[in-house]
Motif scaffolding. Structure first.
Motif, PDB file in Angstrom:
ATOM      1  N   UNK A   1      -7.750  14.145 -16.224  1.00 30.19           N
ATOM      2  CA  UNK A   1      -6.468  13.862 -15.580  1.00 30.19           C
ATOM      3  C   UNK A   1      -6.476  14.298 -14.115  1.00 30.19           C
TER       4      UNK A   1
ATOM      5  N   UNK B   1      -7.613   9.028  -7.090  1.00 29.91           N
ATOM      6  CA  UNK B   1      -6.753   7.946  -6.620  1.00 29.91           C
ATOM      7  C   UNK B   1      -6.435   8.109  -5.139  1.00 29.91           C
TER       8      UNK B   1
ATOM      9  N   UNK C   1       0.950   7.489  -8.670  1.00 31.18           N
ATOM     10  CA  UNK C   1       0.151   8.534  -8.047  1.00 31.18           C
ATOM     11  C   UNK C   1       0.991   9.805  -7.950  1.00 31.18           C
TER      12      UNK C   1
ATOM     13  N   UNK D   1     -13.152  -1.140  -9.417  1.00 29.74           N
ATOM     14  CA  UNK D   1     -13.088   0.305  -9.629  1.00 29.74           C
ATOM     15  C   UNK D   1     -11.639   0.792  -9.714  1.00 29.74           C
TER      16      UNK D   1
ATOM     17  N   UNK E   1     -10.402   3.595   1.305  1.00 33.35           N
ATOM     18  CA  UNK E   1     -10.355   2.141   1.445  1.00 33.35           C
ATOM     19  C   UNK E   1      -9.586   1.758   2.701  1.00 33.35           C
TER      20      UNK E   1
ATOM     21  N   UNK F   1     -10.810  -0.424   5.856  1.00 28.00           N
ATOM     22  CA  UNK F   1     -10.106  -1.619   6.340  1.00 28.00           C
ATOM     23  C   UNK F   1      -9.903  -1.541   7.857  1.00 28.00           C
TER      24      UNK F   1
ATOM     25  N   UNK G   1      -9.603   2.708 -12.623  1.00 25.59           N
ATOM     26  CA  UNK G   1      -8.890   3.960 -12.369  1.00 25.59           C
ATOM     27  C   UNK G   1      -7.443   3.862 -12.854  1.00 25.59           C
TER      28      UNK G   1
ATOM     29  N   UNK H   1      -0.592  -0.843  -5.233  1.00 25.04           N
ATOM     30  CA  UNK H   1      -1.530  -0.466  -4.170  1.00 25.04           C
ATOM     31  C   UNK H   1      -2.746  -1.384  -4.215  1.00 25.04           C
TER      32      UNK H   1
ATOM     33  N   UNK I   1      -0.212   2.436  -8.698  1.00 20.70           N
ATOM     34  CA  UNK I   1      -1.575   2.094  -8.293  1.00 20.70           C
ATOM     35  C   UNK I   1      -1.822   0.595  -8.368  1.00 20.70           C
TER      36      UNK I   1
ATOM     37  N   UNK J   1     -14.670  -2.760  -5.199  1.00 19.23           N
ATOM     38  CA  UNK J   1     -13.640  -1.720  -5.089  1.00 19.23           C
ATOM     39  C   UNK J   1     -12.444  -2.038  -5.983  1.00 19.23           C
TER      40      UNK J   1
ATOM     41  N   UNK K   1      -6.293  11.812 -10.737  1.00 22.29           N
ATOM     42  CA  UNK K   1      -5.232  11.951  -9.740  1.00 22.29           C
ATOM     43  C   UNK K   1      -5.830  12.159  -8.342  1.00 22.29           C
TER      44      UNK K   1
ATOM     45  N   UNK L   1      -4.591  -7.028   2.019  1.00 21.61           N
ATOM     46  CA  UNK L   1      -5.060  -6.475   3.287  1.00 21.61           C
ATOM     47  C   UNK L   1      -6.487  -6.942   3.570  1.00 21.61           C
TER      48      UNK L   1
ATOM     49  N   UNK M   1      -4.227  -3.770  -1.389  1.00 21.36           N
ATOM     50  CA  UNK M   1      -5.582  -3.716  -0.825  1.00 21.36           C
ATOM     51  C   UNK M   1      -6.218  -5.096  -0.830  1.00 21.36           C
TER      52      UNK M   1
ATOM     53  N   UNK N   1       2.042  13.822  -7.111  1.00 21.22           N
ATOM     54  CA  UNK N   1       1.931  14.725  -5.969  1.00 21.22           C
ATOM     55  C   UNK N   1       0.781  15.698  -6.186  1.00 21.22           C
TER      56      UNK N   1
ATOM     57  N   UNK O   1      -7.384   3.947 -16.602  1.00 25.21           N
ATOM     58  CA  UNK O   1      -7.622   5.312 -17.091  1.00 25.21           C
ATOM     59  C   UNK O   1      -6.362   6.151 -16.918  1.00 25.21           C
TER      60      UNK O   1
ATOM     61  N   UNK P   1      -4.190   7.978 -19.843  1.00 20.21           N
ATOM     62  CA  UNK P   1      -3.930   9.415 -19.908  1.00 20.21           C
ATOM     63  C   UNK P   1      -2.440   9.709 -19.894  1.00 20.21           C
ATOM     64  N   UNK P   2      -1.689   9.003 -19.035  1.00 24.39           N
ATOM     65  CA  UNK P   2      -0.302   9.392 -18.793  1.00 24.39           C
ATOM     66  C   UNK P   2       0.712   8.323 -19.181  1.00 24.39           C
TER      67      UNK P   2
ATOM     68  N   UNK Q   1       0.828  -1.206   0.000  1.00 27.12           N
ATOM     69  CA  UNK Q   1       0.000   0.000   0.000  1.00 27.12           C
ATOM     70  C   UNK Q   1       0.866   1.261   0.000  1.00 27.12           C
TER      71      UNK Q   1
END
Lengths: 135, 523
Positions: B166, B173, A105, A88, B180, B184, A92, A30, A27, A85, B170, A37, A34, A107, A95, A99-100, A22
């Protein structure tokens, strides 16, 4: 009642690896974190259910041999929720990759702005210009 | 029990949960018929408002609490829905705000010509969110509370990343991962609580948790507080909020700011009063409240964007509610309950007005805004009233709420409470400063000659077009409601006082849920 040590250990290892993943920036990792976990906590519910026993169905198992059905029902709910989740987050991550080209993730916008200002040695936008001119 | 009509309160109670879910299914099936979707959503949420008001009247006039065993399973086996004055009041405020924001978002959708495009999913999701919030407020079962949280969070993930740009991906996320994680933690707490007590029924827990080892009890208590603290955005756990909220569409941010954190606050109130009375975490919560107020408002002062500034004041003012809860006295709790009702309304209104500003000027950055008081006087009035209300200028409800809390702090009299009172006053002043700064730069001054173009937040697509009446009307209605809370502050504080008394006494809740008392029939 003494808890099942194997289950406790399994739960602990799953949660520990989950937390480690995590903390990653990607992502997808992560996401795996999850999942681990979530499963660790599901195992914890089984520990909470007490001693193992037969299926809790009247006529199949004697009442005193039955396992506690309630934690299993809760685990089932939790599994379904985690599944949703995970779907989803996958969407994400996809996506984000669309895009990138990666799913790291980023800043916060403000954080990046502050870093850039620090590098350029500029003042903040909320800094009052008039105050500088005063003697 | 047999007469359906004589039993109307019991039919009424599940409505705020069930009806939006049904409507969500319907609107999903009618995804291509925008007009039908709108009618269904507005009708469903209007009925929920009426049902919530009826529930509040019923609880406040009646014995204060009533419960429904869903599916006819007795409370120890099945899942009860419980309404006491606290949940009923939360339900009324949240449903009114939800409806107003829905009308606002409809008008925005119509005006921006979004017929059919990306928002066919908007209505079902929004209704599911509303169902989740109601479920969380009404749940008498810890695991069902978790399910309620998950319902509203799942809906909020989708609303926050609507359109998948975009910036939203971000922000989404961070939000999704943090939420989440908090779920938990909550789930772990439930597993451990079940292991320790053998039940997840909140009324039963309130008895059984007193019988277990105090050290275990402390661990369980802190786990729950951490889980709820993340959701409520209490200071060390609040950094996700100003980062993720501002990028969402204005109505979404508004409803999130108003409701989602308050569901966390509600859960903290239940934890502190029903599950773990005795105030073993009160000192901790005091310090946390102080840090939340000060760090939040200092963040707000430094912001250069209206939405971000408001997100920080949102965090800051959660501190007031936690302060009231941490005092643990009737006055403190009642102040916190009143403050929640006030803050839901005012914070939602401010975000809606900011949405109007963004639509009018194309930005919410203070560098780009200016002279709005002259160019859009109506917007200025709509912003000014809730803004000074938030800062706590007498005689508005923000002042009354803060006064109630500060008085409760003074009554407590301990040195720490006095520190908190001082912190509360400072926070109020700094909020006023942040608001005044925004007001000066956005509404009074001419805009800066060369607006800074770096990394600004999302800008509206239609700049300068006339603001549609459908967006102004619900905003104005909420502004009026915010002022109206001032007018009905006496009765409202009465309800809050009685709610706090029930919360501290605890037996009204437990005996109603567990049917130890003869259930009263009829209104």
């Amino acid at each position: 009642m003494s808890p099942n040590l194997t289950l406790v250990l399994v739960s602990g290892v799953l949660v520990a690896t989950g937390v480690a993943l995590l903390l990653e920036r990607t992502l997808t990792r992560v996401l795996v974190g999850i999942v681990l976990l979530g499963n660790g906590i599901n195992v914890l519910f089984l520990v909470a259910g007490g001693r193992p026993g037969g299926a809790p169905i009247l006529g199949v198992t004697r009442a005193e041999d039955m396992s506690d059905p309630l934690p299993q029902a809760m685990v089932l709910t939790a599994i379904v929720i985690t599944l949703g989740m995970v779907a989803f987050i996958l969407a994400l991550a996809y996506r984000s990759w669309q895009l990138d080209g990666h799913d790291e993730v980023q800043d916060d916008v403000e954080d990046r702005r502050i870093v850039r200002r620090a590098e350029l040695d500029e003042t903040s936008a909320s800094y009052d210009d008039d105050a500088r001119e005063a003697p | 029990m047999n007469d359906w009509l004589a039993d109307w309160p019991r039919v009424l109670l599940p409505l705020p949960v069930v009806l939006p879910l049904f409507a969500a299914g319907l609107t999903l099936a009618l995804a291509r018929r925008v007009r039908a979707q709108r009618t269904i959503s507005v009708t469903a949420l209007s009925i929920v408002v009426l049902a919530s008001v009826a529930v509040l009247v019923r609880t406040d006039r009646g014995s204060g609490t009533y419960s429904v065993d869903v599916g006819g399973w007795p409370a120890r086996l099945g899942i009860p829905l419980v309404a006491d004055r606290l949940s009923a009041l939360m339900l009324v405020v949240s449903s009114v705000v939800t409806l107003a924001v829905l009308v606002y978002s409809l008008a925005q959708g119509v005006a921006d010509g979004e017929e059919g495009t990306p928002v066919s999913i908007y209505h079902p999701t929004y209704l599911v969110l509303s169902a989740g919030v109601s479920n969380a407020f009404l749940s008498g079962d810890l695991f069902n509370l978790y399910v309620g949280f998950e319902i509203l969070l799942a809906a909020s993930y989708i609303l926050l990343t609507l359109g998948g740009t975009r910036a939203r991906v971000r922000a989404g996320t961070t939000y999704v991962v943090v939420s989440l994680l908090s779920s938990m933690v909550f789930l772990t707490a439930i597993a451990l609580i079940y292991a320790a007590t053998g039940t997840v029924n909140m009324a039963e827990l309130s008895v059984r948790l007193q019988e277990i080892d105090p050290d275990v009890r402390l661990v369980l208590h802190l786990l729950l507080l951490v889980g709820f603290g993340i959701k409520a955005a209490v200071f060390p756990l609040s950094a996700w909020l100003p980062d993720s909220y501002p990028t969402a569409p204005a109505p979404v941010t508004a409803v999130f700011a108003g409701l989602l954190t308050k569901v966390g606050v509600y859960a903290i109130i239940r934890t502190q009063t029903l599950l773990f009375p005795g105030g073993q975490a009160d000192t901790l919560l005091m310090w946390v409240a102080l840090a939340t107020m000060l760090v939040g408002v200092l963040g707000a002062v430094a912001q250069n964007d209206v939405k971000r500034m408001l997100s920080f004041t949102l965090v800051s003012h959660i501190g007031y509610m936690v302060f009231g809860i941490a005092l643990g006295s009737a006055a403190g709790l009642s102040g916190a309950v009143f403050y929640v009702a006030h803050h839901i309304t005012v914070q939602t209104t401010l975000f809606l007005v900011t949405g109007l500003v963004e639509r009018h000027s194309g930005s919410t950055s203070l560098d780009a805004l200016g002279a709005l008081a002259q160019r859009a006087p109506l917007l200025a009035v709509l912003f000014f009233v809730p803004a000074v209300n938030l800062a706590g200028i007498p005689p508005l409800s923000g002042f009354i709420g803060k006064l109630g809390l500060l008085q409760a702090g003074a009554d407590d009299g301990s040195p720490l409470a006095w520190v908190l009172v001082a912190g509360g006053v400072v926070t109020s002043l700094l909020t006023l400063y942040a608001i005044a700064k925004t007001w000066n730069r956005a509404f009074w001054q001419e805009p800066l000659a060369e607006p800074e173009g770096v990394g600004g937040l999302v800008t509206a697509t239609r700049v300068g077009t006339r603001t549609p009446l459908g967006m102004v009307a619900p905003t104005a209605a909420l502004v009026a409601l915010g002022v109206g809370i001032t007018a009905i502050a006496g009765p409202l504080f009465g309800v809050a006082d009685r709610a706090a008394a029930d919360l501290l006494e605890r037996t009204p809740y437990t005996s109603t849920v567990l049917h130890d008392r003869v259930p009263e029939v009829g209104p």
